[in-house]
Design a protein around this motif. Structure first.
Motif, short mmCIF file in Angstrom:
data_model
loop_
_atom_site.label_atom_id
_atom_site.label_comp_id
_atom_site.label_asym_id
_atom_site.label_seq_id
_atom_site.Cartn_x
_atom_site.Cartn_y
_atom_site.Cartn_z
N LEU A 175 49.92 51.67 -2.14
CA LEU A 175 50.43 52.66 -3.09
C LEU A 175 50.43 54.05 -2.45
N ILE A 176 49.33 54.40 -1.80
CA ILE A 176 49.22 55.73 -1.20
C ILE A 176 50.25 55.90 -0.10
N ARG A 177 50.37 54.91 0.75
CA ARG A 177 51.36 55.02 1.85
C ARG A 177 52.78 55.10 1.29
N GLY A 178 52.99 54.48 0.13
CA GLY A 178 54.33 54.47 -0.49
C GLY A 178 54.71 55.78 -1.16
N LEU A 179 53.78 56.73 -1.26
CA LEU A 179 54.09 58.00 -1.91
C LEU A 179 55.06 58.83 -1.08
N GLY A 180 55.15 58.52 0.21
CA GLY A 180 56.11 59.21 1.07
C GLY A 180 55.70 60.62 1.48
N VAL A 181 54.41 60.91 1.42
CA VAL A 181 53.91 62.23 1.87
C VAL A 181 52.80 61.99 2.90
N PRO A 182 52.53 62.99 3.75
CA PRO A 182 51.43 62.81 4.70
C PRO A 182 50.12 62.50 3.97
N VAL A 183 49.36 61.58 4.54
CA VAL A 183 48.07 61.19 3.96
C VAL A 183 46.95 61.92 4.70
N LEU A 184 46.07 62.52 3.91
CA LEU A 184 44.91 63.21 4.47
C LEU A 184 43.66 62.47 4.01
N PRO A 185 43.17 61.53 4.82
CA PRO A 185 41.94 60.82 4.42
C PRO A 185 40.78 61.81 4.34
N ASN A 186 39.83 61.53 3.47
CA ASN A 186 38.68 62.43 3.37
C ASN A 186 37.36 61.67 3.46
N THR A 187 36.33 62.44 3.71
CA THR A 187 34.99 61.85 3.84
C THR A 187 34.16 62.13 2.59
N ALA A 188 34.83 62.17 1.43
CA ALA A 188 34.12 62.44 0.17
C ALA A 188 32.94 61.49 0.01
N GLY A 189 31.84 62.03 -0.46
CA GLY A 189 30.65 61.21 -0.69
C GLY A 189 29.73 61.12 0.51
N CYS A 190 30.11 61.73 1.63
CA CYS A 190 29.24 61.69 2.82
C CYS A 190 28.25 62.84 2.78
N HIS A 191 26.97 62.50 2.98
CA HIS A 191 25.91 63.50 2.90
C HIS A 191 25.25 63.77 4.25
N SER A 192 25.74 63.16 5.29
CA SER A 192 25.14 63.41 6.61
C SER A 192 26.26 63.45 7.66
N VAL A 193 25.94 64.05 8.79
CA VAL A 193 26.90 64.14 9.90
C VAL A 193 27.29 62.73 10.34
N ARG A 194 26.30 61.88 10.47
CA ARG A 194 26.56 60.53 10.96
C ARG A 194 27.51 59.77 10.03
N ASP A 195 27.24 59.86 8.74
CA ASP A 195 28.06 59.20 7.74
C ASP A 195 29.50 59.72 7.80
N ALA A 196 29.63 61.05 7.89
CA ALA A 196 30.97 61.65 7.89
C ALA A 196 31.75 61.26 9.16
N VAL A 197 31.08 61.26 10.29
CA VAL A 197 31.75 60.92 11.56
C VAL A 197 32.18 59.45 11.55
N THR A 198 31.29 58.58 11.07
CA THR A 198 31.64 57.15 11.00
C THR A 198 32.82 56.92 10.06
N THR A 199 32.77 57.58 8.91
CA THR A 199 33.85 57.43 7.92
C THR A 199 35.17 57.93 8.49
N ALA A 200 35.13 59.04 9.22
CA ALA A 200 36.36 59.59 9.83
C ALA A 200 36.96 58.59 10.82
N HIS A 201 36.12 57.95 11.59
CA HIS A 201 36.63 56.96 12.57
C HIS A 201 37.28 55.78 11.85
N MET A 202 36.65 55.33 10.77
CA MET A 202 37.24 54.23 10.00
C MET A 202 38.58 54.67 9.40
N ALA A 203 38.63 55.90 8.89
CA ALA A 203 39.87 56.40 8.27
C ALA A 203 41.00 56.46 9.29
#
Ligand SMILES: CC(=O)[C@@H](O)[C@H](O)COP(=O)(O)O
Length: 257
Positions: free
Chosen positions: A58-86
């Motif tokens: 659904l998100i990809r079908g919106l036809g606009v650039p997607v900006l994944p976010n690291t919402a809910g991350c409370h540590s550097v490690r969590d945010a960096v890991t989430t960014a790599h997955m995104a």
């Protein structure tokens, strides 16, 4: 229109994709507002099973650039890991970096934010940090490799509008050439217009649209407000003044006897 990391964006309105009553309402809100960017939480996308996949489509079908976010991350490690997955899931090196410092206020952790931004920028990410209006912190984020800043309007989900317009105006003046997005805390279209009147490049919001009684109508209202604010900023608004000044000329008045 804003340019982020060399990419032209079609609208200064950026919308989140959480909390809508249904996927159809989400898609209607994007269609009706012409929003230029969709931000999506990786945690939602990676939810187990077909629902997560369908949401990603659904998100990809919106036809606009997607900006994944690291919402809910409370540590550097969590945010960096989430960014790599995104980056893998969405095939983009854009990342809206949230490192939350307090569970109640959802305030950014300034120290963790700079550290995570440095790690991710060195790893080729184009980082959009969710930050406060602090100018020293903004400088550190730019030093870390960020080329866009996302200062908050007010804490996430509060709908309070610009809590500290004075500091935001100062930040805008301090870094006139850095693309800046007011992110979070906007509740009404007038808040978005105010942000644009101050010279910000875009606004990002989620709750005010998703939780409105009619999300698509509210998304359109925000789009109109963003356009009005942008136009007003470009039209060189008058300076407010303390003393009254007659707006009607006193010379050449007809004398009535
Ligand atoms: C969706 C998202 O990225 C949020 O973390 C964002 O900051 C929006 O905040 P509001 O829900 O207050 O608009």
């Amino acid at each position: 229109m804003p340019v982020f990391y060399g990419t032209d964006i079609a609208s200064s309105l950026m919308l989140g994709t959480a909390q809508y009553p249904s996927p159809k309402v989400l898609a209607d809100a994007f269609r009706r507002s012409g929003a230029g960017v969709a931000t999506v939480s990786l945690r939602r996308e990676s939810a187990a099973g077909g629902a997560g996949r369908a949401f990603g489509d659904l998100i990809r079908g919106l036809g606009v650039p997607v900006l994944p976010n690291t919402a809910g991350c409370h540590s550097v490690r969590d945010a960096v890991t989430t960014a790599h997955m995104a980056r893998e899931v969405f095939g983009t090196d854009w990342i809206k970096l949230e490192v939350i410092g307090h569970p109640d206020t959802l305030q950014p952790d300034p120290f963790g934010l700079v550290e995570a931004a440095r790690i991710l920028a060195a790893d080729g990410f184009k980082v959009f940090p969710y930050t406060t209006e602090d100018g020293v912190l903004a400088g550190r984020l730019l030093d870390a490799g960020c080329r866009v800043l996302m200062p908050w309007g007010a804490p996430i989900g509060t709908g309070r509008g610009l809590a500290n317009p004075y500091a935001l105006r100062t930040l805008r003046a301090q870094f006139p050439d850095v693309p800046m997005v007011i992110d979070a805390g906007l509740g009404l279209p007038s808040h978005a217009a105010q942000a644009m009147e101050l010279g910000f490049d875009a606004v990002l919001l989620n709750t005010a649209v998703a939780k409105a009684g009619d999300p698509a109508a509210m998304a359109e209202a925000f789009a109109l407000a963003v356009r009005a604010g942008r136009l007003a900023h470009g039209a060189d608004p008058m300076e407010p003044r303390d003393m009254a000044a007659p707006s009607t000329p006193v010379l050449g008045l007809a004398v009535l006897e």
